[in-house]
Design a protein around this motif. Structure first.
Motif, mmCIF file in Angstrom:
data_model
loop_
_atom_site.group_PDB
_atom_site.id
_atom_site.type_symbol
_atom_site.label_atom_id
_atom_site.label_comp_id
_atom_site.label_asym_id
_atom_site.label_seq_id
_atom_site.Cartn_x
_atom_site.Cartn_y
_atom_site.Cartn_z
ATOM 1 N N GLY A 119 0.773 -1.228 0.000
ATOM 2 C CA GLY A 119 0.000 0.000 0.000
ATOM 3 C C GLY A 119 0.803 1.276 0.000
ATOM 4 O O GLY A 119 0.233 2.374 0.039
ATOM 5 N N LEU A 122 2.449 2.741 -2.307
ATOM 6 C CA LEU A 122 2.195 3.568 -3.489
ATOM 7 C C LEU A 122 0.708 3.831 -3.705
ATOM 8 O O LEU A 122 0.339 4.561 -4.632
ATOM 9 N N ASP A 123 -0.101 3.249 -2.858
ATOM 10 C CA ASP A 123 -1.552 3.363 -3.048
ATOM 11 C C ASP A 123 -2.128 4.429 -2.117
ATOM 12 O O ASP A 123 -2.956 4.148 -1.244
ATOM 13 N N THR A 124 -1.673 5.671 -2.315
ATOM 14 C CA THR A 124 -2.206 6.791 -1.548
ATOM 15 C C THR A 124 -2.602 7.894 -2.519
ATOM 16 O O THR A 124 -2.122 7.934 -3.661
ATOM 17 N N GLU A 125 -3.450 8.794 -2.061
ATOM 18 C CA GLU A 125 -3.914 9.866 -2.939
ATOM 19 C C GLU A 125 -2.762 10.762 -3.363
ATOM 20 O O GLU A 125 -2.690 11.198 -4.519
ATOM 21 N N ARG A 159 -0.706 8.931 -6.035
ATOM 22 C CA ARG A 159 -1.420 8.849 -7.312
ATOM 23 C C ARG A 159 -1.444 10.202 -8.012
ATOM 24 O O ARG A 159 -1.314 10.284 -9.230
ATOM 25 N N ALA A 195 2.569 3.061 -10.148
ATOM 26 C CA ALA A 195 1.518 3.618 -9.278
ATOM 27 C C ALA A 195 0.228 3.885 -10.022
ATOM 28 O O ALA A 195 -0.846 3.916 -9.414
ATOM 29 N N THR A 196 0.305 4.090 -11.345
ATOM 30 C CA THR A 196 -0.899 4.412 -12.133
ATOM 31 C C THR A 196 -1.358 3.251 -12.997
ATOM 32 O O THR A 196 -2.266 3.404 -13.813
ATOM 33 N N THR A 217 -3.257 0.252 -14.454
ATOM 34 C CA THR A 217 -4.571 -0.382 -14.339
ATOM 35 C C THR A 217 -4.595 -1.732 -15.043
ATOM 36 O O THR A 217 -5.537 -2.504 -14.892
#
Length: 479
Positions: free
Chosen positions: A377, A379-382, A385, A457-458, A460
């Motif tokens: 997690g 890299l999974d922050t607002e 991103r 981080a981006t 998909t």
């Protein structure tokens, strides 16, 4: 700039002119100093005289108030038709005669003074080689750690810090001469600073020793010489003299990221990840401390230089080691870190670990941690991103896939083109489009590491080369 005031004739006085006497006056002045020669020339034409250097500005001026006029005339002679000038000793001699002085007299003074300046320059050149060799020897002693010996030689007990430049280019000897003339280095400290410059192998090294404060004079001169002679440079410092060997390799690593549009790169401006400031302190700092615990500070510096330069050969040049030595040490570090260092993910994560904030950790997050994997997690922050979208957002699908593949292959076009099933020229064109769209220098290894993390981080989807849009065969189809 040296300045003296000439002895012009009083108003209304007779103006006896004797060519032989005028030549003798100029010759006697030249035996004293360049400043006296310029002063005598100004006196003979009842006006002013300036020796203007394109880098340093006015070298000598008589009177001092004429310095700006002389420099402007040398730069744009057509705008000043009533003044005369001639190249002399690598600079330009400019005369501003009084309106009543005949042109032939001005021409004789100009020719004689320029010739005498050339003679003085040749005499100075005979001594210059010895001075340059001495400077080079002192720089080598500094790099070998003999700082006390050097500072004792310079007679500056207050010289505690250094700012270091490492320059390369197509004609280093000429650039060395020009910079030497502009900086006029002396082994006697002046205004609390002393500048050493010398050629080490194929590069020019400039070391400004000072008391911790850098006034920027040498930086301005290095910048002008770099622009004029197409040099690129790395800058490190100010740092304590004891840290000079580290600054020496840092300057070379920084120079590796220099370009024709940005010729001088400070070491502090390279390798500093903008992402590091956005990651949550925990578990980021705990992860970085844990994964780097097996390596020494010397190993960390080697890894840092290698990551910033991007290749073993470039790192070897920056560190002053052989490529085989660097390769062997990296192999040893691969075992210590328990990770495949050539892996693109590992390289990006390692740079991020080296950039982690230092300091005490009040409540370290438990591990275990490994270098090849970031904490869950992180890299999974607002904030992350938003940073990543700002860096790589808007890339067309084919450009994103091509860039990700190229980064995985360590910026090597041929294997990336093979995996993408496109021609190398096509991939090179796409990478140029990526650089223009992103506004980034893809030759910079640290930029490539940040782009790799931003793509991660981006992401998909898998950014799989198999997903590259096509229209039959090997032809790319734009969406």
């Amino acid at each position: 700039m040296s300045s003296t005031t000439g002895t012009t004739q009083p108003a209304g006085a007779a103006d006896p002119w004797d060519e032989r006497e005028a030549g003798g006056r100029l010759l006697r002045a030249a035996t004293r100093s360049g400043a006296d020669l310029i002063s005598e020339a100004a006196s003979l034409i009842q006006g002013w005289a300036v020796l203007a250097d394109p880098i340093a500005g006015a070298v000598y001026s008589s009177p001092a108030t004429a310095a700006a006029d002389g420099v402007h005339t040398a730069a744009a002679p057509r705008e000043h038709p009533h003044r005369v000038l001639r190249p002399a000793a690598g600079a330009v001699l400019v005369l501003g005669p009084a309106p009543t002085v005949p042109a032939d007299r001005t021409g004789l003074v100009l020719a004689t003074a320029a010739a005498l300046l050339e003679v003085r320059a040749r005499r100075a050149a005979e001594l210059l080689a010895e001075q340059m060799r001495l400077h080079t020897t002192l720089i080598r002693l500094l790099l070998a750690g003999h700082t006390t010996t050097v500072t004792d030689t310079l007679g500056g007990t207050g010289l505690t810090h250094v700012t270091l430049y490492r320059l390369t280019g197509p004609d280093i000897p000429t650039a060395h001469q020009v910079l030497w003339r502009a900086a006029r280095p002396s082994l006697t400290p002046h205004a609390g600073a002393c500048t050493l410059m010398g050629q080490l192998d194929t590069e020019l090294v400039v070391a400004e020793l000072h008391q911790g404060g850098d006034d920027g004079r040498i930086l301005r001169l290095v910048s002008r010489v770099s622009d004029r002679h197409s040099l690129i440079a790395g800058l490190a410092g100010p740092v304590p003299l004891t840290e000079l060997p580290t600054a020496h390799s840092d300057a070379a690593a920084a120079r590796h990221n220099a370009t024709a549009t940005r010729r001088i790169i400070p070491a502090a401006a390279t390798g500093a990840s903008g992402l590091a400031r956005l990651l949550p302190p925990q578990p980021y700092t705990s992860w970085a401390t844990t994964v780097l615990d097996p390596v020494t500070p010397e190993h960390r510096h080697l890894l840092d230089v290698w990551l910033r330069t991007g290749t073993v050969n470039a790192a070897a040049g920056a560190l002053g080691l052989s490529a085989g030595t660097v390769r062997a040490r990296l192999g040893h570090l691969t075992g210590l870190l328990g990770a495949d260092l050539p892996n693109a993910n590992v390289r990006a994560y390692l740079l991020l670990a080296l950039r982690a904030p230092t300091g005490t950790q009040d409540s370290p997050t438990p591990g275990p941690y490994v270098l090849g994997t970031l904490p869950a997690g992180i890299l999974d922050t607002e904030a992350v991103r938003t940073w990543a979208t700002g860096l790589v957002g808007g890339l067309q699908p084919h450009l994103r896939i091509a860039l990700a593949c190229w980064l995985r292959h360590h910026a090597k076009t041929a294997p990336a083109a093979t995996e993408l099933h496109v021609h190398r020229t096509t991939l090179a064109t796409w990478l140029t489009q990526c650089a223009e769209h992103l506004g980034q220098n893809l030759d910079d290894a640290t930029v490539r590491a940040e782009l790799h993390l931003a793509l991660e981080a981006t992401r998909t989807g898998p950014d799989d080369p198999a997903a590259l849009p096509r229209r039959g065969g090997r032809t790319y189809r734009s969406l």
